[in-house]
Motif scaffolding. Structure first.
Motif, PDB file in Angstrom:
ATOM      1  N   THR A  43      49.625  12.648  30.558  1.00 41.23           N
ATOM      2  CA  THR A  43      48.219  12.664  30.971  1.00 41.23           C
ATOM      3  C   THR A  43      47.665  14.070  31.165  1.00 41.23           C
ATOM      4  N   ARG A  44      48.533  15.048  31.315  1.00 42.47           N
ATOM      5  CA  ARG A  44      48.061  16.435  31.445  1.00 42.47           C
ATOM      6  C   ARG A  44      47.940  17.036  30.039  1.00 42.47           C
ATOM      7  N   GLN A  62      44.708  24.645  41.936  1.00 35.58           N
ATOM      8  CA  GLN A  62      45.925  25.251  41.398  1.00 35.58           C
ATOM      9  C   GLN A  62      46.367  26.437  42.247  1.00 35.58           C
TER      10      GLN A  62
END
Length: 318
Positions: A71-72, A224
């Motif tokens: 999915t990334r 992040q």
């Protein structure tokens, strides 16, 4: 990105399709290019996952794409410049990248063969130059350092950042002098100073590199950054546990290992936070974050680490 570099030869499937359905779509897809990845899209046509063909053909026919896909997804915007495409191929080493429009729908793929075969010389020359410039800037050298022919000018351009190191070292010496009696009464304290300092320095520089890279690529991602600080702090805590274990070999009780553990845990967490924040702070004030961040992170983290370490040892051990 020029249209002739964008291939329309790709396979898109639904996330609820089975492996058998996906393979049938691949067989029925016209085109002569190799297919490396199968791209999964939601009902609105947005790209949400990718499945390598090797993984697809090894899966059971009844398995759903949603259970196999990653999915990334590393994807390129349709208006990506050539420099970004080059960076993606060198950084990620994938065989192809999906290209999406503003709504996230896949419009094509960029394949390594079509791109690199034609532009290989330019690609690697440009990337090598950018990597060299990044390395130079991060260690405190200007990008045009290799073009400078006058030794005096080279020295004057490097000296300001050496002053930061000198000031940091002098402050560290002053902190050590304040706790001179602690070192005299427990000599092993001095033996662990290099280990305590190098851990905070290493982790601080790592988070500095991540933040500086985000700024260079103009893709600031606060979640992040937070994950980087938390992960780095946890790594520091693990290292602190190992150092504390080693320190117990030189102590008659647990107070000295405890002081080591707390000092390293706190100092590495602080260094990680400084390394993550300072590049953005310097960028805001129009100072090159590569040139300014690393020396200051090292100077600040060294002094706070020493002060924390000596204070804890003084109060817990002596």
């Amino acid at each position: 990105m020029r249209s002739d570099r964008l291939s329309r030869d790709f396979v898109a499937v639904g996330v609820e399709d089975t492996v058998a359905q996906a393979l049938e779509k691949i067989r029925s897809t016209p085109g002569t290019n190799e297919i490396f990845y199968c791209y999964a899209c939601d009902p609105a046509g947005r790209l949400v996952g990718v499945v390598p063909i090797r993984k697809l053909i090894r899966a059971a026919p009844e398995e759903r794409i949603s259970s196999l896909m990653f999915t990334r997804v590393v994807k390129l915007p349709a208006d990506a410049p050539d420099s970004l495409v080059e960076d993606f191929f060198v950084t990620y080493r994938f065989l192809a990248f999906p290209v999406v429009d503003a709504e996230g729908r896949i419009v094509g793929v960029v394949e390594v063969g079509n791109f690199v075969d034609t532009f290989s010389d330019t690609l690697f020359d440009e990337v090598e130059g950018r990597v060299r410039d990044e390395v130079f800037r991060f260690v405190g050298l200007p990008e045009d350092e290799m073009k400078e022919t006058r030794p005096l000018h080279m020295a004057l351009r490097r000296f300001p950042w050496l002053l930061v190191n000198i000031v940091g070292g002098f402050l560290a010496a002053t902190v050590s002098r304040l706790f001179e009696q602690t070192v005299e009464r427990l000599v092993v304290v001095a033996a662990f100073i290099p280990m305590v300092l190098v851990l905070s320095e290493s982790l601080g520089v790592q988070t500095t590199a991540v933040s500086a890279t985000m700024l260079a690529e103009q893709r600031v991602d606060p979640p992040q950054v937070r994950r980087e600080v938390i992960g780095t702090s946890l790594a520091g805590m693990m290292a602190a546990a190992v150092v504390a274990l080693l320190g117990s070999l030189y102590a008659h009780n647990l107070t000295f290992p405890l002081a080591l553990f707390i000092a390293i845990t706190l100092s590495t967490a602080l260094a990680a936070g400084l390394g993550a924040v300072l590049p953005f702070l310097f960028h805001r004030f129009r100072v090159d974050p590569h040139l300014a961040s690393a020396p200051l992170v090292l100077a600040i983290s060294d002094n706070i680490t020493l002060f924390t370490y000596f204070t804890l040892v003084t109060h817990l051990v002596i």
